[in-house]
Design a protein around this motif. Structure first.
Motif, PDB file in Angstrom:
ATOM      1  N   PHE A  19       0.826  -1.209   0.000  1.00 49.74           N
ATOM      2  CA  PHE A  19       0.000   0.000   0.000  1.00 49.74           C
ATOM      3  C   PHE A  19       0.860   1.258   0.000  1.00 49.74           C
ATOM      4  O   PHE A  19       0.482   2.290  -0.572  1.00 49.74           O
ATOM      5  CB  PHE A  19      -0.982  -0.015   1.184  1.00 49.74           C
TER       6      PHE A  19
ATOM      7  N   ARG B  74       1.883   1.759  -3.564  1.00 49.48           N
ATOM      8  CA  ARG B  74       0.805   2.380  -4.326  1.00 49.48           C
ATOM      9  C   ARG B  74       0.694   3.877  -3.997  1.00 49.48           C
ATOM     10  O   ARG B  74       0.390   4.694  -4.868  1.00 49.48           O
ATOM     11  CB  ARG B  74      -0.535   1.696  -4.049  1.00 49.48           C
TER      12      ARG B  74
ATOM     13  N   ASP C  42      -2.946  -5.312   3.616  1.00 54.47           N
ATOM     14  CA  ASP C  42      -2.033  -4.442   2.887  1.00 54.47           C
ATOM     15  C   ASP C  42      -2.454  -4.347   1.424  1.00 54.47           C
ATOM     16  O   ASP C  42      -2.505  -3.258   0.836  1.00 54.47           O
ATOM     17  CB  ASP C  42      -0.614  -4.997   3.016  1.00 54.47           C
ATOM     18  N   GLN C  43      -2.768  -5.493   0.839  1.00 50.09           N
ATOM     19  CA  GLN C  43      -3.179  -5.530  -0.563  1.00 50.09           C
ATOM     20  C   GLN C  43      -4.495  -4.799  -0.777  1.00 50.09           C
ATOM     21  O   GLN C  43      -4.668  -4.082  -1.777  1.00 50.09           O
ATOM     22  CB  GLN C  43      -3.313  -6.985  -1.005  1.00 50.09           C
TER      23      GLN C  43
ATOM     24  N   ILE D  11      -5.727  -2.274   0.991  1.00 49.92           N
ATOM     25  CA  ILE D  11      -5.515  -0.824   1.088  1.00 49.92           C
ATOM     26  C   ILE D  11      -4.872  -0.301  -0.194  1.00 49.92           C
ATOM     27  O   ILE D  11      -5.235   0.756  -0.706  1.00 49.92           O
ATOM     28  CB  ILE D  11      -4.643  -0.484   2.313  1.00 49.92           C
ATOM     29  N   GLY D  12      -3.912  -1.070  -0.727  1.00 54.75           N
ATOM     30  CA  GLY D  12      -3.286  -0.675  -1.984  1.00 54.75           C
ATOM     31  C   GLY D  12      -4.281  -0.615  -3.126  1.00 54.75           C
ATOM     32  O   GLY D  12      -4.248   0.306  -3.956  1.00 54.75           O
TER      33      GLY D  12
END
Length: 289
Positions: free
Chosen positions: A68, A71, A234-235, A237-238
């Motif tokens: 994230f 990103r 994490d993924q 949020i990214g």
């Protein structure tokens, strides 16, 4: 902790320092000769500063160790920084910052060279511009490509610089406040171009957010900066960063392009300029003959 600690680069890069310094010096020199409002100056310095922070500070460690954060970095490199630089419309100031002799001897011949003109015509074509703008996001987020780019520091820098350069070209094309010509695209086309870039970003962001498996295991392999954040969170949020803020930047860009369109229309600068015939021309002679 000393705030200056965060300005210390994680991986020093002379290229970043030189590029940012040259842009800063040229703008600082040129704004004294070109008419640049305070709002445009603030916009330029904010955009340039954002690029520096995203490329050459201690934060780069987190960009390399959390998806994230990565990103967020690309949101700055591809959207926020180039957006505010283009919004400042600094072309005249940057040109004025170059010594006149250098402009005559190097800059003008380089821009007039046929290969340069062909390359600009290609990358500034509306279809190509949208394809590159969205396509680079998709390309660098392909799992195998992303895995290699995050492990190879040379490819990592190519990835980041490609986002910066493409962002500058795209937003410069879209946020141009002038009529066409001299702008490359008519105001209406500029609105359509930026709107066309919105759906693919939403689709990719939603795909990353809703995918039930880990797409980017490189962060787990190399060690995460935030151990309390699960890989899937994490993924997600990214994906949201690409889905919502990335798309919203394009919406804002479309609104600004629409504002330029309405302003030019109100001033009647969208109509083609009629040709003024010289007195005593052949046509006049025929009419009066």
């Amino acid at each position: 902790m000393n705030p200056l600690y965060w300005l210390d680069p994680w991986e020093p890069s002379p290229t970043v320092v030189i590029a940012i310094a040259v842009a800063a010096v040229l703008f600082a020199r040129g704004k004294r000769h070109a008419r640049v409002s305070l709002a445009r100056q603030i916009s330029f310095w904010f955009g340039l500063g954002a690029l520096y922070v995203a490329l050459h500070t201690r934060l780069d460690y987190f960009f390399e160790h959390e998806f994230f954060m990565h990103r967020a970095q690309h949101l700055v490199l591809h959207h926020l920084g180039p957006f505010f630089i283009a919004l400042a419309y600094p072309g005249a100031a940057l040109r004025a910052g170059i010594p006149f002799a250098w402009r005559q001897r190097f800059v003008r011949p380089a821009l007039a060279a046929r290969p340069v003109r062909i390359a600009l015509d290609i990358v500034m074509h509306p279809v190509v511009a949208v394809t590159l703008f969205v396509g680079l996001i998709y390309f660098w987020l392909l799992s195998p490509i992303h895995f290699i780019a995050m492990l190879d520091w040379r490819l990592y820098r190519v990835m980041n610089w490609s986002m910066v350069i493409d962002g500058l070209l795209f937003w410069w094309l879209v946020l141009d406040p002038r009529p066409a010509p001299p702008a490359r695209l008519a105001p209406g086309k500029r609105v359509l171009v930026v709107i066309a870039a919105i759906p693919p970003q939403i689709i990719l962001g939603a795909f990353i957010f809703f995918t039930p498996r880990e797409l980017y295991p490189v962060y787990s392999i190399c060690g995460r900066a935030f151990t309390w954040l699960s890989p899937m969170r994490d993924q997600q949020i990214g994906g949201l960063l690409l889905w919502i803020p990335g798309s919203m930047m394009s919406v804002i860009g479309a609104l600004i392009a629409l504002r330029h369109w309405m302003r030019l229309s109100a001033r009647e600068r969208l109509k083609p300029v009629p040709r003024v015939r010289a007195p005593g021309s052949a046509s006049e002679a025929a009419q009066h003959g």
